[in-house]
Design a protein around this motif. Sequence first.
Motif, short mmCIF file in Angstrom:
data_model
loop_
_atom_site.label_atom_id
_atom_site.label_comp_id
_atom_site.label_asym_id
_atom_site.label_seq_id
_atom_site.Cartn_x
_atom_site.Cartn_y
_atom_site.Cartn_z
N GLU A 252 28.02 20.85 38.15
CA GLU A 252 28.52 19.49 38.36
C GLU A 252 29.99 19.32 38.01
N GLY A 253 30.55 20.20 37.21
CA GLY A 253 31.93 20.06 36.77
C GLY A 253 32.84 21.11 37.36
N PRO A 254 33.91 21.43 36.64
CA PRO A 254 34.88 22.41 37.16
C PRO A 254 34.37 23.84 37.21
N GLY A 255 33.27 24.13 36.52
CA GLY A 255 32.75 25.49 36.55
C GLY A 255 31.92 25.89 35.35
N LEU A 256 32.30 25.40 34.16
CA LEU A 256 31.54 25.70 32.96
C LEU A 256 31.55 24.49 32.04
N VAL A 257 30.65 24.52 31.07
CA VAL A 257 30.65 23.49 30.04
C VAL A 257 30.47 24.18 28.69
N ALA A 258 31.33 23.84 27.73
CA ALA A 258 31.25 24.37 26.38
C ALA A 258 30.70 23.30 25.45
N THR A 259 29.70 23.67 24.66
CA THR A 259 29.12 22.75 23.68
C THR A 259 29.46 23.24 22.29
N VAL A 260 30.19 22.43 21.55
CA VAL A 260 30.60 22.77 20.19
C VAL A 260 29.70 22.02 19.22
N THR A 261 29.05 22.76 18.33
CA THR A 261 28.14 22.17 17.35
C THR A 261 28.74 22.31 15.96
N ARG A 262 28.89 21.17 15.28
CA ARG A 262 29.42 21.14 13.93
C ARG A 262 28.35 20.58 12.99
N GLY A 263 28.50 20.87 11.71
CA GLY A 263 27.60 20.31 10.71
C GLY A 263 26.41 21.22 10.45
N ARG A 264 25.95 21.23 9.22
CA ARG A 264 24.81 22.06 8.84
C ARG A 264 23.50 21.27 8.89
N LEU A 265 23.50 20.10 8.26
CA LEU A 265 22.29 19.29 8.23
C LEU A 265 22.29 18.29 9.38
N LEU A 266 23.33 17.49 9.46
CA LEU A 266 23.46 16.52 10.53
C LEU A 266 24.35 17.12 11.61
N LYS A 267 23.74 17.71 12.62
CA LYS A 267 24.50 18.43 13.64
C LYS A 267 25.15 17.45 14.61
N ARG A 268 26.41 17.70 14.92
CA ARG A 268 27.16 16.90 15.87
C ARG A 268 27.60 17.81 17.02
N ARG A 269 27.27 17.39 18.22
CA ARG A 269 27.58 18.22 19.38
C ARG A 269 28.54 17.49 20.31
N GLN A 270 29.52 18.23 20.81
CA GLN A 270 30.45 17.73 21.81
C GLN A 270 30.46 18.68 23.00
N ARG A 271 30.47 18.09 24.20
CA ARG A 271 30.48 18.88 25.43
C ARG A 271 31.86 18.77 26.08
N PHE A 272 32.34 19.90 26.59
CA PHE A 272 33.66 19.94 27.22
C PHE A 272 33.55 20.66 28.56
N PRO A 273 33.48 19.91 29.67
CA PRO A 273 33.52 20.56 30.99
C PRO A 273 34.92 21.14 31.22
N ALA A 274 34.99 22.31 31.84
CA ALA A 274 36.28 22.94 32.06
C ALA A 274 36.13 24.05 33.09
N ARG A 275 37.26 24.57 33.50
CA ARG A 275 37.28 25.77 34.34
C ARG A 275 37.40 27.02 33.48
N ALA A 276 38.02 26.87 32.30
CA ALA A 276 38.21 28.02 31.42
C ALA A 276 38.05 27.60 29.97
N PHE A 277 37.47 28.49 29.16
CA PHE A 277 37.31 28.30 27.72
C PHE A 277 38.03 29.44 27.03
N GLN A 278 38.84 29.10 26.01
CA GLN A 278 39.58 30.11 25.26
C GLN A 278 39.39 29.87 23.78
N LEU A 279 39.16 30.95 23.03
CA LEU A 279 38.99 30.87 21.58
C LEU A 279 39.90 31.90 20.93
#
Length: 216
Positions: free
Chosen positions: A152-179
């Motif tokens: 549905e997006g540019p090609g990929l979606v990255a989901t970043v999960t933070r937190g140990r007990l209360l997990k918070r997730r953010q989704r980032f549609p993109a064409r490229a992911f770099q770390l």
Amino acid sequence: MRGLVLVCGRAGEWFTAPEGVRTEALPARPGKAEVDPLLASELVVAGSDADLAAVVLRLLRKEKLDTTTVGYVPADADSAVAARWGLPTDRRHALDLALTGFDRPVPLIRDDAGGVLLGEGVVRNPRGVAYCDDTVALRGEAGSIVVRPDLEGPGLVATVTRGRLLKRRQRFPARAFQLGGAPSVPVSDGVPYPRPMERWTWYRHTHDLRLVIVAR
């Protein structure tokens, strides 16, 4: 009906071909010597997500993505490829779809180490800076980053999960992911990279994969 099924690794323990369907037994994650002589315009792969990725990598290297349809019979009920594209995990139903269904172009994700990603890529406990195209997806630490192909997006979606007990997730549609940052081991379709990497990229290839996902 597609006439060639590549039966990879432990799929040989359970796979039974219908009458009139040609099969070839290959090792797990087959390479150039095993796959290239068998490349045809219509293929079915029976095996793990990693087996499928190994075959698709050969299609990429031989520049046959545009001229080859690929059906898939997952060996595992928890296949990330099956989950991503809505494929059945019941082996009989998956084989029927793979042999008789219609293909649809789906994004093919590559990495900067020469591999491909078809279902799910994971980096656990990343520490550093991650970008999705020009957007900062992470600065600091996270529990995990999961990258999947996305139709549905540019090609990929990255989901970043933070937190140990209360997990918070953010989704980032993109064409490229770099770390970039502290060394970590990326896992592509269940296969860990052989060594920790300080930099890693997943990005959409210029050509899609013709995956059989639509029932006749």
